[in-house]
Design a protein around this motif. Structure first.
Motif, short mmCIF file in Angstrom:
data_model
loop_
_atom_site.label_atom_id
_atom_site.label_comp_id
_atom_site.label_asym_id
_atom_site.label_seq_id
_atom_site.Cartn_x
_atom_site.Cartn_y
_atom_site.Cartn_z
N VAL A 121 0.78 -1.85 -4.43
CA VAL A 121 0.21 -2.39 -5.67
C VAL A 121 -1.32 -2.32 -5.62
N PRO A 122 -1.94 -1.59 -6.55
CA PRO A 122 -3.41 -1.57 -6.57
C PRO A 122 -3.94 -2.90 -7.07
N GLN B 185 -6.14 -3.74 -9.04
CA GLN B 185 -6.47 -3.86 -10.46
C GLN B 185 -5.39 -4.61 -11.24
N GLY C 271 -3.13 -0.45 -0.82
CA GLY C 271 -2.80 -0.15 -2.21
C GLY C 271 -3.96 -0.35 -3.15
N LYS D 16 -8.15 5.53 -8.03
CA LYS D 16 -8.66 4.18 -8.25
C LYS D 16 -10.17 4.11 -8.25
N PHE E 98 -10.30 0.60 -17.43
CA PHE E 98 -9.60 -0.66 -17.21
C PHE E 98 -10.59 -1.81 -17.24
N LEU F 282 -0.65 1.78 -11.66
CA LEU F 282 0.36 1.43 -10.65
C LEU F 282 1.44 2.50 -10.57
N MET G 223 2.13 6.68 -2.80
CA MET G 223 2.10 5.66 -1.75
C MET G 223 3.38 5.68 -0.93
#
Lengths: 368, 387
Positions: A207-208, A210, A368, B324, B346, B367, B374
């Motif tokens: 889970v990032p 953000q 993440g 990210k 964001f 996500l 991931m």
């Protein structure tokens, strides 16, 4: 055979030289900032930092020649000091055959003419003033080259540095402690739900952060936690905990079973085994993760911006730097010195603990 | 020991037993209460104090770290006072409970909440209503925010830029990392070279932005250029440019930002490749050489296939990272001049425009984009037992 040996030597030379060029490319940006941070503020604003290396510059050998006294026509072609040309050509500088240059300084009416010669020079006016101003509190007295004193606002990097320490150290140690307890429980205790909880930990690795910012900010607003150290410690703990638990579990679960079992037989409690045996034995893993987390928090900008953003008292180093970039982006004497202050601690960690540093950063790649 | 204690206990009068029970209860309740009170005082001190900064720093560190340790110690102390059956039942939760509570509060539940918020207009789900009333309220917009994520013009720009970041940023980091690792392996100063290349990893994105802003520093034509790049450009007779802000060549001005991350990340990929290259058996390369392969053939036919797994996992790690990316863009251009990325969008939507519905939808898309990469990475990480 000799040919082959020569070829090998040549190959090695090519490798060494091309690697050297790449390293040069990689280090020049940092060197530029470092050198500039010690240069005079006027020097930084008017010349490149590479002027600390010897370069050929024009220097006046004969000054303040008044062209009006020579009886030349300023609007036509003039001959001064052996050079011939119009005013515009003199403004740009006219080379004479003996290697000198004749240049018009100032405007057409009241200017003067200089004879210049090319000489090797270096700009070596180094100073600590930039650091003093960046680290200083509210104001800083700056002595100009002509001797007059100007009071300029300081940048209070010292406060930001201490704030960053207050954020980074607990934000490193708290998640490690909590994760170590959890990792120990996952590895050495039996309890219902153990498997599911561990799967949750691994799932949350992806889970990032953000994702969590908006809901957590709402919670903090309700709890009046916004802009406090506790808020940002807990946030960094939350965002680092899944990785910490996962990594420490990998390590703690491989500790030799018989050492722990003999401790239990001697009547030691879980708490004692954990604090006296498991923590000391896990030091390499703890250190690696600690370095990763410390650098992550120290270098973090986004989390600080959101949870500490509204409180200038608690501004961190990264926020301070970003603020200087935003408001005084062209004052390079401040930016260069500030950037180095902000890098000081990470670089220190890097050079003193390189082994753990590399391992920690590699492990952090699954964050993440 | 236990037996003699039990005998002693029987000898004690009822009164003493009652007093000791009350005493235990008071201690059991009192110690946590005192501890919480002390922790609360520390919190208030840190929030409101005007003491010198150094003292605040010290108090913060001691209070923060000591406080957490203290809480564990107290809960453990309490549970150990319980009968054995309860002790074995509760103790694991003293150990694992805080971690699970924090993970739930900070990651698990927020994921669900962010998804929920993303289904509503800019103010989010109206407060004070239950779930079904919220669904029926006018603030509920269904998947409209997700539609906007892919149709809003700035978001499309951000998606395109992120794609550039992935394609150029991660690929260049991998190529440079591999090149440096191979060269360093054969050079006469391997450790020094690796340290210097790895060093930027210690620098924050904000610091790196300052460093590179200085390289890109722009002065109008005719003035002496103090930025290295413009000095070189004008030295060759070109016109100086403010490179990251150079809209005329958009979207290629993004490359000037991507360079920064390549500069930071090449060290990371170099270290991993260096370790992988050292794992190639020497006989394999020697056999290639005897068969007359050139060094370049050995590189492409033996080395690259041998470390393929590492190359892919390094690449995916940097892909996540570039997905990210936030700080560099935010500090360098603030997303202007056609340089927005998903994370800056964001931030802008969630906190500048206060459109939390849209912002949350962007976070959820992020996500979903990160998850498959991931999962792949974690699998690799476990196989390699890197930690």
């Amino acid at each position: 055979m000799a040919g082959r040996k020569n070829q090998k030597r040549l190959g090695k030379l090519v490798v060494n030289v091309s690697l050297f060029i790449i390293i040069l490319l990689w280090t020049i940006p940092t060197v530029g900032i470092f050198v500039s941070s010690f240069r005079n503020r006027d020097d930084i604003a008017t010349s490149g930092w590479w002027n600390i290396f010897p370069y050929r510059d024009w220097q006046a050998v004969k000054k303040d020649i008044d062209p009006n006294t020579l009886g030349q026509d300023v609007n036509g072609v003039m001959t001064i000091e052996g050079a011939t040309g119009t005013f515009e050509q003199f403004r740009a500088g006219i080379q004479t055959p003996n290697g000198e240059r004749v240049t018009w300084i100032g405007n057409k009416r009241i200017g003067t003419v200089e004879v210049q010669k090319q000489v090797w020079t270096v700009d070596w006016n180094f100073t600590l003033d930039n650091y003093k101003q960046v680290l200083g509190g509210q104001t800083f007295k700056f002595t100009k080259p002509d001797g007059s004193v100007e009071t300029v606002p300081g940048d209070n990097m010292t406060r930001a540095f201490l704030n960053s320490l207050s954020v980074a150290i607990p934000s490193t140690l708290i998640p490690i402690l909590i994760a170590a307890f959890a990792a120990y429980a996952f590895a050495w205790m039996k309890f219902p739900g153990r498997r599911w909880m561990f799967i949750l930990v691994v799932a949350l690795l992806v889970v990032p952060l953000q994702i969590a910012l908006v809901p957590i900010l709402r919670d903090y607003n309700k709890l009046h936690l916004n802009g406090t150290f506790l808020a940002i410690w807990l946030a960094h703990t939350g965002f680092g905990l899944a990785l910490a638990t996962y990594l420490l579990y990998n390590y703690i679960s491989t500790l030799p079973r018989d050492i722990l079992e003999s401790a239990f037989i001697d009547g030691a409690s879980h708490f004692t085994v954990f604090t006296r045996l498991v923590l000391p034995l896990s030091m390499p893993a703890l250190a690696s993760f600690a370095i990763f987390q410390f650098l992550w928090v120290w270098n973090d900008y986004l989390v600080a911006l959101i949870f500490l953003g509204g409180n200038p008292e608690f501004e961190l180093v990264t926020q301070r730097m970003a603020a200087i970039v935003g408001s005084r982006g062209s004052e390079w004497h401040l930016l260069t010195a500030g950037a180095f202050v902000s890098m000081l601690l990470p670089l220190l960690v890097f050079f003193s603990l390189q082994r753990f540093f590399v391992r920690g950063l590699l492990a952090g790649s699954v964050k993440g | 020991m236990d037996v003699t204690n039990a005998v002693k206990d029987k000898d004690q009068s009822l009164l003493i037993r009652i007093i000791s029970l009350i005493g235990r209860l008071v201690v059991a309740v009192g110690i946590p209460l005192i501890a919480f009170y002390v922790l609360y005082l520390g919190f208030i001190f840190l929030r409101d104090s005007k003491a010198p900064r150094l003292i605040i720093t010290l108090v913060a560190i001691v209070w923060g770290v000591g406080g957490v340790a203290l809480l564990y110690w107290i809960f453990n102390w309490l549970v150990e006072r319980l009968p054995d059956a309860w002790k074995t039942r509760l103790l694991p939760f003293v150990f694992v409970g805080p971690a699970m509570a924090i993970l739930a509060w900070y990651l698990a539940i927020p994921t669900l909440r962010t998804f929920w918020i993303s289904l509503y207009t800019n103010t989010g789900p109206p407060e004070g209503l239950n779930m079904f009333q919220q669904l029926a309220s006018s603030a509920f917009v269904g998947l409209d925010n997700y539609k906007a994520v892919f149709t809003d013009s700035l978001m499309q720009q951000a998606l395109r830029n992120n794609l550039m970041w992935i394609v150029f940023g991660s690929t260049a980091s991998v190529i440079f990392g591999l090149l440096i690792a191979v060269l360093a392996d054969r050079s006469s100063y391997e450790n020094l070279a690796k340290s210097l290349i790895f060093l930027p990893m210690a620098i924050s994105f904000v610091g790196a932005s300052v460093i590179w802003n200085f390289i890109y520093e722009y002065r109008p034509e005719g003035q002496p250029q103090i930025g290295l790049l413009n000095a070189i450009v004008t030295g060759f007779g070109g016109t100086p440019q403010a490179f990251p802000q150079w809209v005329a060549i958009a979207p290629w001005n993004n490359l000037f930002l991507i360079v920064i991350v390549v500069w930071l990340q090449a060290g990371f990929s170099m270290v991993l490749f260096s370790a992988a290259l050292k794992g190639i058996p020497e006989e394999l390369m020697e056999a290639g050489r005897i068969d007359g392969a050139t060094e370049i053939q050995i590189f492409f036919r033996i080395m690259v296939p041998y470390i393929r797994g590492t190359i892919i996992s390094v690449w995916t790690t940097i892909v996540i990272f570039t997905l990210k990316i936030f700080d560099v863009v935010w500090v360098m251009t603030g997303g202007q001049f056609g340089t927005h990325v998903i994370a800056t969008q964001f931030y802008r939507q969630s906190f500048t425009n206060r459109n939390s519905g849209f912002g949350s939808a962007i976070a959820i898309v992020l996500l979903i984009a990160v998850i498959p990469v991931m999962i792949y990475n974690l699998r690799q990480f476990r196989e390699q037992e890197a930690f």
